[in-house]
Design a protein around this motif. Structure first.
Motif, PDB file in Angstrom:
ATOM      1  N   ALA A   1       0.624  -0.848   0.140  1.00  0.00           N
ATOM      2  CA  ALA A   1      -0.291   0.427   0.208  1.00  0.00           C
ATOM      3  C   ALA A   1       1.438   0.573  -0.100  1.00  0.00           C
ATOM      4  O   ALA A   1       1.036   1.777  -1.124  1.00  0.00           O
TER       5      ALA A   1
ATOM      6  N   CYS B   1      -6.033  -5.689   5.535  1.00  0.00           N
ATOM      7  CA  CYS B   1      -7.261  -4.211   5.718  1.00  0.00           C
ATOM      8  C   CYS B   1      -6.505  -4.272   7.763  1.00  0.00           C
ATOM      9  O   CYS B   1      -6.835  -3.262   7.971  1.00  0.00           O
TER      10      CYS B   1
ATOM     11  N   THR C   1      -1.363   0.425   6.387  1.00  0.00           N
ATOM     12  CA  THR C   1      -2.768   0.361   4.406  1.00  0.00           C
ATOM     13  C   THR C   1      -2.893   1.651   5.460  1.00  0.00           C
ATOM     14  O   THR C   1      -3.751   2.569   4.632  1.00  0.00           O
TER      15      THR C   1
ATOM     16  N   MET D   1      -3.726   4.818   3.260  1.00  0.00           N
ATOM     17  CA  MET D   1      -4.941   5.682   2.858  1.00  0.00           C
ATOM     18  C   MET D   1      -4.750   6.683   3.480  1.00  0.00           C
ATOM     19  O   MET D   1      -5.563   7.296   2.179  1.00  0.00           O
ATOM     20  N   ASN D   2      -4.619   7.021   4.670  1.00  0.00           N
ATOM     21  CA  ASN D   2      -4.824   8.013   5.050  1.00  0.00           C
ATOM     22  C   ASN D   2      -3.879   9.288   4.057  1.00  0.00           C
ATOM     23  O   ASN D   2      -4.813   9.931   3.978  1.00  0.00           O
TER      24      ASN D   2
ATOM     25  N   PHE E   1      -6.928   1.285  -3.457  1.00  0.00           N
ATOM     26  CA  PHE E   1      -6.620   0.607  -2.213  1.00  0.00           C
ATOM     27  C   PHE E   1      -7.506  -0.834  -3.002  1.00  0.00           C
ATOM     28  O   PHE E   1      -9.113  -0.681  -2.784  1.00  0.00           O
TER      29      PHE E   1
ATOM     30  N   ALA F   1     -11.803   1.401   4.758  1.00  0.00           N
ATOM     31  CA  ALA F   1     -11.498   2.595   3.661  1.00  0.00           C
ATOM     32  C   ALA F   1     -12.747   3.463   3.894  1.00  0.00           C
ATOM     33  O   ALA F   1     -11.994   4.838   3.653  1.00  0.00           O
TER      34      ALA F   1
ATOM     35  N   ALA G   1     -11.770   2.831  -3.046  1.00  0.00           N
ATOM     36  CA  ALA G   1     -11.210   1.246  -2.779  1.00  0.00           C
ATOM     37  C   ALA G   1     -12.086   0.723  -2.869  1.00  0.00           C
ATOM     38  O   ALA G   1     -12.729   1.044  -3.454  1.00  0.00           O
TER      39      ALA G   1
END
Length: 323
Positions: free
Chosen positions: A120, A148, A153, A157-158, A169, A196, A233
């Motif tokens: 990621a 996840c 990850t 994502m942030n 993602f 997500a 995502a």
């Protein structure tokens, strides 16, 4: 988007290549032909192909320890992959990557990865490059359901949301993180996409055992991301037909579970049934592809067995970059 006859046949061929590649590896490993850990992708072919059919070489993907399907779907040379897994110096990574670390940067395949969740943040870096290049390209991080739960990850994502980069993602939820069921291990009742979504990105869900569902979903996802709307995502509900790794006794499976999955959730059988019922493709055309693919895999194994192996003199090559 209407798929042409050629696209339908091409997608089936890609899925069949992945399936036969993995099934053959399973047999060769059982015979002691191949050393090291191997994690097979059989059962999840519709996910990789449904995603990668939309991508160009300029779009990048990061894979997982279960990466053969992603590599093939992204266009990596099948014979070069087989040689890599056999440890040949003629392999895609000169025999140094093996099963879990195949890469082909020219095809936009930035590498498989043995560390859960490690792809990621790499994908976010590739997405930053894509944003700066301004060509409308994207980066995709393939992950399993186990990823996840990883902090890497979450951080990736942030960051992707904060920087508004074209990163996708993609979680292939095959219901087992190694040997642990997703309903037990994922606190949101096994719902990965909602995690997500909490970071502020748009999410999609699809049946990962249905090529057409994956393909149509990814069409919408890529349109959203390529338009400059930041990351997204996707959670694909899918199945794996072998263990977490080759040699896994799979005692965590319920009685008859694998037989049921192969009968009811085989993406290749579903694909054949759908195109035949809709009279899109004649069954003889699919059978011809089956025969062609089996011949290809036979050739790949024969050439890999005969190919030269990496030597001690090769250990320090391709390790450092000279500037």
């Amino acid at each position: 988007m209407q798929l042409s006859r050629e696209q339908i046949l091409g997608a089936y061929r890609q899925m069949k290549v992945i399936r036969e590649f993995e099934e053959r590896l399973h047999n060769e490993i059982q015979k002691g032909e191949i050393a090291g850990f191997t994690h097979l992708y059989s059962g999840q072919e519709a996910a990789a192909v449904g995603v990668c059919e939309h991508l160009s070489d300029g779009d990048t993907i990061i894979s997982t320890h279960r990466g053969h399907g992603h590599c093939i779907a992204k266009g990596c040379d099948v014979k070069g992959m087989m040689k890599e897994i056999y440890g040949s110096s003629e392999g895609l990574c000169k025999g140094k990557g093996g099963s879990m670390h195949i890469a082909d940067v020219g095809k936009g395949m930035l590498g498989a990865n043995g560390i859960v969740g490690a792809g990621a943040p790499i994908a976010v870096g590739a997405a930053i490059t894509a944003k700066l290049n301004g060509k409308g390209e994207v980066a995709i991080a393939f992950s399993g359901d186990g990823a996840c739960n990883q902090g890497t990850t979450f951080e990736a994502m942030n960051m992707a949301v904060v920087l508004k980069v074209p990163c996708i993602f993609l979680f292939e939820n095959n219901h087992y993180s190694e040997h642990t069921g997703v309903d037990y291990a994922v606190g949101t009742a096994g719902d990965i996409a909602s995690r997500a979504e909490a970071f502020g990105m748009k999410v999609w869900r699809a049946n990962g055992c249905d090529f057409f569902a994956v393909y149509e979903t990814m069409r919408d996802v890529l349109e959203h991301v390529r338009a400059g709307n930041g990351p997204a995502a996707v959670e694909l509900d899918t199945e794996r037909f072998f263990g977490h790794f080759e040699g896994d006794p799979q005692r965590y499976r319920g009685p008859g579970e694998l037989d049921r999955l192969r009968a009811e959730r085989d993406c290749l059988l579903a694909f054949r049934s759908r195109v035949e019922e809709a009279k899109l493709i004649d069954v003889t055309d699919l059978d011809a592809i089956d025969a062609e693919v089996l011949a290809l895999i036979d050739e790949a194994v024969d050439e890999a067995r005969a190919a030269p192996r990496a030597t001690a003199a090769d250990v320090l090559t391709d390790v450092y970059i000279d500037y």
